[in-house]
Design a protein around this motif. Structure first.
Motif, PDB file in Angstrom:
ATOM      1  N   ARG A 198       0.866  -1.175   0.000  1.00  0.00           N
ATOM      2  CA  ARG A 198       0.000   0.000   0.000  1.00  0.00           C
ATOM      3  C   ARG A 198       0.903   1.226   0.000  1.00  0.00           C
ATOM      4  O   ARG A 198       1.840   1.306   0.804  1.00  0.00           O
ATOM      5  N   ASP A 208       0.471   5.820   3.626  1.00  0.00           N
ATOM      6  CA  ASP A 208      -0.793   6.275   4.226  1.00  0.00           C
ATOM      7  C   ASP A 208      -0.434   7.110   5.444  1.00  0.00           C
ATOM      8  O   ASP A 208      -0.575   6.674   6.578  1.00  0.00           O
ATOM      9  N   GLU A 258     -12.129   2.635   1.617  1.00  0.00           N
ATOM     10  CA  GLU A 258     -12.191   3.128   3.000  1.00  0.00           C
ATOM     11  C   GLU A 258     -13.125   4.313   3.124  1.00  0.00           C
ATOM     12  O   GLU A 258     -13.525   4.677   4.228  1.00  0.00           O
ATOM     13  N   GLY A 304     -10.675  -1.417   3.630  1.00  0.00           N
ATOM     14  CA  GLY A 304     -10.043  -1.002   4.889  1.00  0.00           C
ATOM     15  C   GLY A 304     -11.180  -0.744   5.865  1.00  0.00           C
ATOM     16  O   GLY A 304     -11.710   0.367   5.948  1.00  0.00           O
ATOM     17  N   ASN A 312     -11.374  -0.466   8.995  1.00  0.00           N
ATOM     18  CA  ASN A 312     -11.182   0.445  10.129  1.00  0.00           C
ATOM     19  C   ASN A 312     -11.636   1.853   9.750  1.00  0.00           C
ATOM     20  O   ASN A 312     -12.407   2.491  10.460  1.00  0.00           O
ATOM     21  N   CYS A 339      -8.904  -6.045   4.659  1.00  0.00           N
ATOM     22  CA  CYS A 339      -7.653  -6.078   5.428  1.00  0.00           C
ATOM     23  C   CYS A 339      -7.711  -5.242   6.701  1.00  0.00           C
ATOM     24  O   CYS A 339      -6.689  -4.987   7.324  1.00  0.00           O
TER      25      CYS A 339
HETATM   26  C1  PEP Z   1      -8.160   0.254   7.448  1.00  0.00           C
HETATM   27  O1  PEP Z   1      -8.478   1.451   7.470  1.00  0.00           O
HETATM   28  O2  PEP Z   1      -8.959  -0.682   7.696  1.00  0.00           O
HETATM   29  C2  PEP Z   1      -6.784  -0.138   7.120  1.00  0.00           C
HETATM   30  C3  PEP Z   1      -6.450  -1.388   6.905  1.00  0.00           C
HETATM   31  O3  PEP Z   1      -5.868   0.857   7.105  1.00  0.00           O
HETATM   32  P1  PEP Z   1      -5.162   1.467   8.417  1.00  0.00           P
HETATM   33  O4  PEP Z   1      -5.668   0.687   9.600  1.00  0.00           O
HETATM   34  O5  PEP Z   1      -3.715   1.343   8.196  1.00  0.00           O
HETATM   35  O6  PEP Z   1      -5.690   2.868   8.370  1.00  0.00           O
END
Ligand code: PEP
Ligand code: MG
Length: 755
Positions: free
Chosen positions: A512, A515, A611, A632, A634, A682
């Motif tokens: 990725r 970020d 996301e 994503g 989260n 993920c």
């Molecule tokens: C998510 O947002 O689910 C993700 C995998 O990215 P991160 O937790 O690194 O923001």
């Protein structure tokens, strides 16, 4: 060597102090002589020593200049008045006009109303405040930094007198320190889950300095130089150690560290402190304490990390100078829980990973570098445990309960038994996971599920073999950037990515792109002041606004994957145009490499992270453009429910197993199937067996998770019959419930799914 009058004057004062300390007479008399001497030497009308008593009270013990009858009568609470403020903050204070300060508290019995200026410093020993030393002047006097430093040095000498226990009994000193021999439970914040029980090892064994004032300054300078040499050689040796010489992030971390160890400014300040009359140990400690004070005032994460590294080095240097080589593996218990105020990632990597069972920090935040590395080592970590170092002794039995963010010190038998039973259960579970390592991740009704790992450091890669994962489903490239002290250039980045690909061998790795932003701070990039950083300038938004950074990263990835397979995905994409623009930057880099006849990856797949909810309404135009989609969860959860993922007050308020989230994901599965676009998830949701079960029930066949979650999720997959779950979910997904969690648990229970 020529020395200025301040230096030689300071040294003379220290000598005289030492003579007083070594002289005959009871401690109180020596303290009286000391304040008299200081007042005369510093040309101050008043010098007073206040000593900490039990119950957080600070008492006037000796004075030159204030009324005698106030001695042992004037008492202040910690935090009360200027003296109390110095004790509370452990920081010096120098005020030309003290009486107009808001903290000024007038004590009539002292007769201090005629003194306008005040300079005070804490009397510190081992990081604890034992008292406060103050000088006062009648006229408005601007005390210089040199004078504050001189008073701090004198306070170090006084600390030894207080610690001798002759002024205040040792029992009272201990209780003022908060030391106890009873079992204790302390709370902190969870930096990594897990449970461990072991023997406490204090990361910075307290070096007690017996001699503060030097007998022979040249000799002390020599001792210091020898200590510095030894410390630098020890760091070189660490760099040459086999597993570090092989590369990886440990090496980069230690290289940075080696650079700091030769920092001229730092070493010069220590030498200056020796020249002012201190012993080598006392000088190192003085400079370290100054740094600590500065650190408390600095919010810039880059500078804080640097100061942490310097603190770390000071502790090492102290051990070398004191002739006490840093603890070696042979001295450490087999099962240890490490306790530190804070520590750098390099220091954690110094400890034998097999013995290290848990980590407890007085400071620490989820994004601290040490927490990131500890997570890769898969040990429980609890941060912000107030005063743990004052409350634990090396050798105590300590339980680190990362799941509940609790620490038990010297736990009773009942707690130990419960913990032992829990640990045994965890060990048994681990054994069952190891036993299914080579078995396929296949449901009872024969559906094959692809399980991948999330990773971010090279340390994570060995888990590929341990778990039998198919590959890395999410490689968070920002993490190696976060543990460095500057932006890695293209060569360095290519090196990192190449090592990851080498270690993954023929297993796919999905990189990725950076970020950063939100809670992921790069210490060397200035942080933008943002009202809502999670919804601010982050990830792909920065990448498209600063294409040079993205280009460098993509160039490094192309180089590392030459002749191999390259999978890249872009984070936080909110509209198709952003994905297309980012892919075009990759196109530019591909054409650049072609023009230079550089070898390219044998195969490239370019995907998007889902996301931001807006993307869900662009699937018709997005899916034909992308090679794969990874959810994503989260960030998707936080934006779907407008609910900050890091806010503890909101934790658990909305559930990923809500009909809203599950319906949305089910629709995504349908659309991706229709466009024949591979889909995975993920976020944390994939790592919890119950959530992962629900994801399979709505059609996900590809999940990526933290290494610690792999075994539990695989065990769930292998015990699951998918067809009845699909029917069950289809029936309930439209329910008006807050969450389907209890229904899902009921299903798992009724159908013998291992959750
Ligand atoms: C998510 O947002 O689910 C993700 C995998 O990215 P991160 O937790 O690194 O923001
Ligand atoms: Mg995210």
């Amino acid at each position: 060597m020529e020395q200025g009058p301040v230096l030689t004057g300071g040294r003379r004062l220290l000598r005289r102090l030492r003579d007083i300390m070594a002289g005959s007479g009871v401690a109180q008399e020596r303290l009286d002589q000391t304040v008299k001497l200081i007042a005369a030497d510093m040309v101050a009308e008043v010098c007073s020593a206040y000593i900490m008593r039990a119950g957080e009270v600070i008492e006037l013990f000796a004075t030159e200049g204030l009324r005698r009858e106030a001695v042992h009568r004037t008492r202040l609470r910690v935090g009360e008045g200027l003296v109390g403020a110095i004790a509370a903050t452990a920081r010096p204070l120098a005020l030309a006009d003290a009486q107009s300060h808001p903290d000024f508290a007038y004590r009539p019995e002292t007769g201090e109303e005629i003194y306008h200026s005040l300079m005070g410093v804490p009397i510190l020993r081992g990081g604890r405040v034992l008292g406060v030393l103050v000088v006062q002047n009648r006229t408005l006097r601007n005390y210089t930094e040199d004078e504050v430093e001189a008073l701090q040095t004198i306070a170090m000498v006084l600390a030894e007198l207080v610690a001798s226990g002759d002024l205040v009994g040792p029992g009272e000193l201990a209780s003022a320190d908060g030391n106890a021999v009873l079992p204790l439970r302390l709370d902190g914040i969870r930096l990594n889950a897990g449970l461990a029980c072991g023997t406490a090892v204090l990361h910075e064994p307290r070096i007690v300095i017996h001699q503060v004032v030097a007998e022979d300054t040249d000799l002390e300078l020599e001792r210091l130089a020898k200590g510095v040499d030894e410390m630098q050689s020890a760091i070189d040796a660490m760099l040459e150690a086999k597993d570090i010489a092989d590369g990886g992030e440990h090496r980069d971390i230690l290289e940075t560290y080696r650079m700091f160890a030769a920092d001229r400014g730092w070493l010069t300040r220590i030498r200056e402190a020796v020249r002012s009359g201190l012993t080598a140990e006392a000088a190192v400690q003085r400079v370290r304490d100054d740094n600590r004070t500065r650190m408390n005032q600095i919010s810039d994460p880059y500078l804080r990390e640097r100061l942490l590294d310097l603190e770390d080095l000071a502790n090492r240097l102290l051990q070398h100078v004191a002739g006490k080589a840093p603890t070696t593996a042979a001295d450490l218990p087999d099962e240890m829980v490490l306790i530190a105020r804070s520590m750098g990632p390099a220091e954690l990597l110094d400890y034998d990973r097999r013995r290290l069972k848990g980590l407890i920090l007085e400071e620490g935040s989820p994004t601290a570098h040490v927490a990131i590395v500890a997570r890769a080592l898969d040990i429980p970590v609890i941060g912000r445990v107030k005063d743990i170092l004052a409350k634990v002794e090396a050798g105590d039995i300590v339980v680190a309960d990362g799941d509940n963010a609790q620490v038990f010190i010297r736990p009773g038998d009942d707690i130990l038994q419960a913990i032992e039973a829990n640990l045994q259960m965890r060990r048994a579970r681990k054994e069952t996971y190891a036993a299914i390592r080579s078995a396929p991740a296949e449901t009872v009704d024969g559906i094959r599920i692809a399980l991948y790992l999330n990773a971010g450091l090279q340390l994570d890669l060995p888990h590929l073999d341990d778990t039998g994962a198919e590959g890395i489903g999410l490689y968070r490239t920002e993490i190696p950037f976060m543990v460095r002290d500057r932006f890695p250039d293209v060569d360095e980045q290519a090196d990192i990515y190449r090592r990851i690909l080498d270690q993954a061998a023929d297993r796919p790795v999905t990189f990725r792109t950076l970020d950063i932003g939100g809670d992921k701070v790069l210490p060397y990039l200035p942080e933008a002041e943002e009202e809502n950083p999670a919804m601010g300038w982050r990830a792909i938004r920065i990448a498209l606004d600063r294409p040079a950074m993205l280009r460098q990263q993509l160039r490094a990835l192309l180089r590392a994957a030459a002749g191999r397979r390259l999978r890249v995905m872009f984070p936080m994409v909110a509209e198709v145009a952003e994905f297309v623009a980012a892919r075009e930057v990759l196109g530019v880099e591909v054409r650049r490499a072609e023009a230079r006849c550089l070898p390219l990856p044998a195969e490239m797949r370019i995907g998007v992270m889902l996301e931001v909810p807006a993307l869900l309404w662009q699937l018709g135009s997005l899916l034909p453009e992308v090679d794969f989609v990874s959810v994503g969860s989260n960030d998707l959860m936080q934006f779907l429910f407008a609910c900050d993922r890091g806010n503890p007050n909101l934790a658990g308020r909305y559930d990923p197993l809500s009909p809203a989230m599950l319906s949305l994901l089910a629709e995504l599965v349908r659309q991706c199937d229709r466009h024949k676009v591979p889909l995975s998830l993920c976020g944390e949701m994939a790592g919890s067996p119950l959530e992962a079960m629900a994801l399979l029930g709505i059609g996900f066949r590809n999940l990526s998770m933290a290494p610690a979650s792999f075994g539990p999720v695989k065990a769930m997959v292998r015990s699951l019959q998918l067809a009845p779950l699909e029917q069950f979910l289809a029936m309930h997904i439209g329910a008006p419930d807050h969450s389907l969690r209890s229904k899902m648990s009921g299903f798992a229970h009724d159908h013998g799914v291992v959750i």
